[in-house]
Design a protein around this motif. Sequence first.
Motif, PDB file in Angstrom:
ATOM      1  N   ARG A  23      -3.673  -9.651   9.300  1.00 36.19           N
ATOM      2  CA  ARG A  23      -2.267  -9.243   9.257  1.00 36.19           C
ATOM      3  C   ARG A  23      -2.134  -7.786   9.687  1.00 36.19           C
ATOM      4  O   ARG A  23      -3.033  -6.993   9.480  1.00 36.19           O
ATOM      5  CB  ARG A  23      -1.705  -9.436   7.859  1.00 36.19           C
ATOM      6  CG  ARG A  23      -1.735 -10.911   7.470  1.00 36.19           C
ATOM      7  CD  ARG A  23      -0.938 -11.204   6.251  1.00 36.19           C
ATOM      8  NE  ARG A  23      -1.006 -12.618   5.946  1.00 36.19           N
ATOM      9  CZ  ARG A  23      -0.151 -13.526   6.392  1.00 36.19           C
ATOM     10  NH1 ARG A  23       0.858 -13.170   7.164  1.00 36.19           N
ATOM     11  NH2 ARG A  23      -0.278 -14.791   6.068  1.00 36.19           N
ATOM     12  N   ASP A  24      -0.978  -7.470  10.279  1.00 35.34           N
ATOM     13  CA  ASP A  24      -0.718  -6.086  10.675  1.00 35.34           C
ATOM     14  C   ASP A  24      -0.084  -5.337   9.506  1.00 35.34           C
ATOM     15  O   ASP A  24       0.024  -5.865   8.392  1.00 35.34           O
ATOM     16  CB  ASP A  24       0.137  -6.022  11.949  1.00 35.34           C
ATOM     17  CG  ASP A  24       1.560  -6.516  11.760  1.00 35.34           C
ATOM     18  OD1 ASP A  24       2.006  -6.734  10.613  1.00 35.34           O
ATOM     19  OD2 ASP A  24       2.253  -6.677  12.784  1.00 35.34           O
ATOM     20  N   LEU A  25       0.341  -4.107   9.748  1.00 36.10           N
ATOM     21  CA  LEU A  25       0.899  -3.282   8.681  1.00 36.10           C
ATOM     22  C   LEU A  25       2.200  -3.836   8.100  1.00 36.10           C
ATOM     23  O   LEU A  25       2.576  -3.498   6.979  1.00 36.10           O
ATOM     24  CB  LEU A  25       1.124  -1.853   9.186  1.00 36.10           C
ATOM     25  CG  LEU A  25      -0.155  -1.049   9.400  1.00 36.10           C
ATOM     26  CD1 LEU A  25       0.150   0.240  10.147  1.00 36.10           C
ATOM     27  CD2 LEU A  25      -0.821  -0.751   8.069  1.00 36.10           C
ATOM     28  N   PRO A  60      -4.666   6.748  -3.007  1.00 39.90           N
ATOM     29  CA  PRO A  60      -3.860   7.775  -2.323  1.00 39.90           C
ATOM     30  C   PRO A  60      -3.651   7.463  -0.842  1.00 39.90           C
ATOM     31  O   PRO A  60      -2.557   7.685  -0.308  1.00 39.90           O
ATOM     32  CB  PRO A  60      -4.669   9.061  -2.512  1.00 39.90           C
ATOM     33  CG  PRO A  60      -5.504   8.804  -3.735  1.00 39.90           C
ATOM     34  CD  PRO A  60      -5.827   7.332  -3.680  1.00 39.90           C
ATOM     35  N   LEU A  61      -4.661   6.931  -0.188  1.00 38.60           N
ATOM     36  CA  LEU A  61      -4.533   6.559   1.226  1.00 38.60           C
ATOM     37  C   LEU A  61      -3.504   5.439   1.389  1.00 38.60           C
ATOM     38  O   LEU A  61      -2.639   5.501   2.267  1.00 38.60           O
ATOM     39  CB  LEU A  61      -5.884   6.127   1.796  1.00 38.60           C
ATOM     40  CG  LEU A  61      -5.868   5.594   3.230  1.00 38.60           C
ATOM     41  CD1 LEU A  61      -5.395   6.661   4.210  1.00 38.60           C
ATOM     42  CD2 LEU A  61      -7.247   5.073   3.612  1.00 38.60           C
ATOM     43  N   ALA A  62      -3.573   4.427   0.531  1.00 41.89           N
ATOM     44  CA  ALA A  62      -2.610   3.318   0.597  1.00 41.89           C
ATOM     45  C   ALA A  62      -1.186   3.815   0.366  1.00 41.89           C
ATOM     46  O   ALA A  62      -0.251   3.391   1.055  1.00 41.89           O
ATOM     47  CB  ALA A  62      -2.974   2.251  -0.425  1.00 41.89           C
ATOM     48  N   HIS A  63      -1.012   4.732  -0.564  1.00 39.87           N
ATOM     49  CA  HIS A  63       0.321   5.294  -0.825  1.00 39.87           C
ATOM     50  C   HIS A  63       0.821   6.089   0.386  1.00 39.87           C
ATOM     51  O   HIS A  63       2.005   6.008   0.735  1.00 39.87           O
ATOM     52  CB  HIS A  63       0.294   6.180  -2.067  1.00 39.87           C
ATOM     53  CG  HIS A  63       0.202   5.409  -3.340  1.00 39.87           C
ATOM     54  ND1 HIS A  63       0.413   5.971  -4.567  1.00 39.87           N
ATOM     55  CD2 HIS A  63      -0.095   4.111  -3.592  1.00 39.87           C
ATOM     56  CE1 HIS A  63       0.263   5.067  -5.508  1.00 39.87           C
ATOM     57  NE2 HIS A  63      -0.057   3.920  -4.927  1.00 39.87           N
ATOM     58  N   ALA A  64      -0.057   6.848   1.018  1.00 39.29           N
ATOM     59  CA  ALA A  64       0.333   7.630   2.193  1.00 39.29           C
ATOM     60  C   ALA A  64       0.732   6.713   3.347  1.00 39.29           C
ATOM     61  O   ALA A  64       1.739   6.953   4.032  1.00 39.29           O
ATOM     62  CB  ALA A  64      -0.807   8.558   2.613  1.00 39.29           C
ATOM     63  N   LEU A  68       4.551   6.226   5.114  1.00 41.12           N
ATOM     64  CA  LEU A  68       4.821   6.280   6.556  1.00 41.12           C
ATOM     65  C   LEU A  68       5.526   5.012   7.032  1.00 41.12           C
ATOM     66  O   LEU A  68       6.437   5.075   7.858  1.00 41.12           O
ATOM     67  CB  LEU A  68       3.518   6.494   7.331  1.00 41.12           C
ATOM     68  CG  LEU A  68       2.899   7.880   7.201  1.00 41.12           C
ATOM     69  CD1 LEU A  68       1.506   7.910   7.812  1.00 41.12           C
ATOM     70  CD2 LEU A  68       3.792   8.931   7.841  1.00 41.12           C
ATOM     71  N   LEU A  69       5.108   3.864   6.517  1.00 40.36           N
ATOM     72  CA  LEU A  69       5.759   2.612   6.895  1.00 40.36           C
ATOM     73  C   LEU A  69       7.222   2.605   6.447  1.00 40.36           C
ATOM     74  O   LEU A  69       8.095   2.131   7.176  1.00 40.36           O
ATOM     75  CB  LEU A  69       5.023   1.420   6.288  1.00 40.36           C
ATOM     76  CG  LEU A  69       3.624   1.150   6.850  1.00 40.36           C
ATOM     77  CD1 LEU A  69       2.937   0.062   6.060  1.00 40.36           C
ATOM     78  CD2 LEU A  69       3.690   0.800   8.321  1.00 40.36           C
ATOM     79  N   ALA A  70       7.483   3.129   5.259  1.00 40.33           N
ATOM     80  CA  ALA A  70       8.863   3.196   4.758  1.00 40.33           C
ATOM     81  C   ALA A  70       9.733   4.072   5.650  1.00 40.33           C
ATOM     82  O   ALA A  70      10.944   3.859   5.740  1.00 40.33           O
ATOM     83  CB  ALA A  70       8.873   3.722   3.322  1.00 40.33           C
ATOM     84  N   ALA A  77       0.973   5.627  10.711  1.00 39.14           N
ATOM     85  CA  ALA A  77       0.346   4.792   9.677  1.00 39.14           C
ATOM     86  C   ALA A  77      -0.880   4.081  10.238  1.00 39.14           C
ATOM     87  O   ALA A  77      -1.932   4.026   9.592  1.00 39.14           O
ATOM     88  CB  ALA A  77       1.351   3.776   9.137  1.00 39.14           C
ATOM     89  N   LYS A  78      -0.748   3.575  11.445  1.00 40.02           N
ATOM     90  CA  LYS A  78      -1.856   2.857  12.093  1.00 40.02           C
ATOM     91  C   LYS A  78      -3.072   3.763  12.242  1.00 40.02           C
ATOM     92  O   LYS A  78      -4.206   3.337  12.018  1.00 40.02           O
ATOM     93  CB  LYS A  78      -1.393   2.335  13.455  1.00 40.02           C
ATOM     94  CG  LYS A  78      -2.366   1.452  14.150  1.00 40.02           C
ATOM     95  CD  LYS A  78      -1.729   0.927  15.432  1.00 40.02           C
ATOM     96  CE  LYS A  78      -2.713   0.136  16.248  1.00 40.02           C
ATOM     97  NZ  LYS A  78      -2.125  -0.317  17.515  1.00 40.02           N
ATOM     98  N   HIS A  79      -2.860   5.010  12.584  1.00 39.19           N
ATOM     99  CA  HIS A  79      -3.968   5.950  12.776  1.00 39.19           C
ATOM    100  C   HIS A  79      -4.659   6.318  11.461  1.00 39.19           C
ATOM    101  O   HIS A  79      -5.774   6.828  11.473  1.00 39.19           O
ATOM    102  CB  HIS A  79      -3.496   7.202  13.505  1.00 39.19           C
ATOM    103  CG  HIS A  79      -3.170   6.949  14.949  1.00 39.19           C
ATOM    104  ND1 HIS A  79      -4.078   6.447  15.847  1.00 39.19           N
ATOM    105  CD2 HIS A  79      -2.014   7.109  15.633  1.00 39.19           C
ATOM    106  CE1 HIS A  79      -3.511   6.314  17.015  1.00 39.19           C
ATOM    107  NE2 HIS A  79      -2.257   6.701  16.914  1.00 39.19           N
ATOM    108  N   MET A  80      -4.000   6.081  10.343  1.00 42.57           N
ATOM    109  CA  MET A  80      -4.602   6.393   9.043  1.00 42.57           C
ATOM    110  C   MET A  80      -5.475   5.255   8.514  1.00 42.57           C
ATOM    111  O   MET A  80      -6.227   5.439   7.551  1.00 42.57           O
ATOM    112  CB  MET A  80      -3.516   6.715   8.014  1.00 42.57           C
ATOM    113  CG  MET A  80      -2.810   8.026   8.297  1.00 42.57           C
ATOM    114  SD  MET A  80      -1.624   8.431   7.014  1.00 42.57           S
ATOM    115  CE  MET A  80      -2.711   8.865   5.667  1.00 42.57           C
ATOM    116  N   LEU A  81      -5.373   4.074   9.128  1.00 40.90           N
ATOM    117  CA  LEU A  81      -6.185   2.954   8.660  1.00 40.90           C
ATOM    118  C   LEU A  81      -7.669   3.250   8.859  1.00 40.90           C
ATOM    119  O   LEU A  81      -8.062   3.842   9.867  1.00 40.90           O
ATOM    120  CB  LEU A  81      -5.823   1.678   9.426  1.00 40.90           C
ATOM    121  CG  LEU A  81      -4.423   1.129   9.178  1.00 40.90           C
ATOM    122  CD1 LEU A  81      -4.139  -0.017  10.146  1.00 40.90           C
ATOM    123  CD2 LEU A  81      -4.274   0.683   7.737  1.00 40.90           C
TER     124      LEU A  81
END
Length: 94
Positions: A23-25, A60-64, A68-70, A77-81
Motif C-alpha cells: 500500500r502507498d501512503l 516520532p517518524l510515523a507522527h512526522a 506531512l500527509l495531513a 512524506a515519501k522521502h521520510m520513509l
Amino acid sequence: MSKEEWSARKEASPVRIQWDPERDLLLRPQAHRAIQIGLSKKAVELYVHQWITRVADVTPLAHAIHALLAQEKFEEAKHMLPQEKPYSSVFHPP
C-alpha cells in the motif's frame, strides 16, 4: 483439500506465508505485493528470544510522516520513509 485438512495443516505449521497488496501512503493497494509472514507456536518463541536483534521506536517518524500527509505534502512524506533493501541472504535458523 477440505476445510478440516486445511485447518489441521495450519495448526501444525509454526509459520504462515501469504502475499498481500503493498500500500502507498494513502493506503491504496499497489500493483506489487508484499510477503506477509505469520508466526505461531515455536516460531514465536524463537523470534522473541533468539531472532530479534534490535528494536527501534519509530513512533516520532510515523507522527512526522502523518503530519506531512495531513498537509498534503506527499513527496516530503515519501522521502521520510525508511529505505527498503532487497533481502538476498538465505536464512538458516540456529
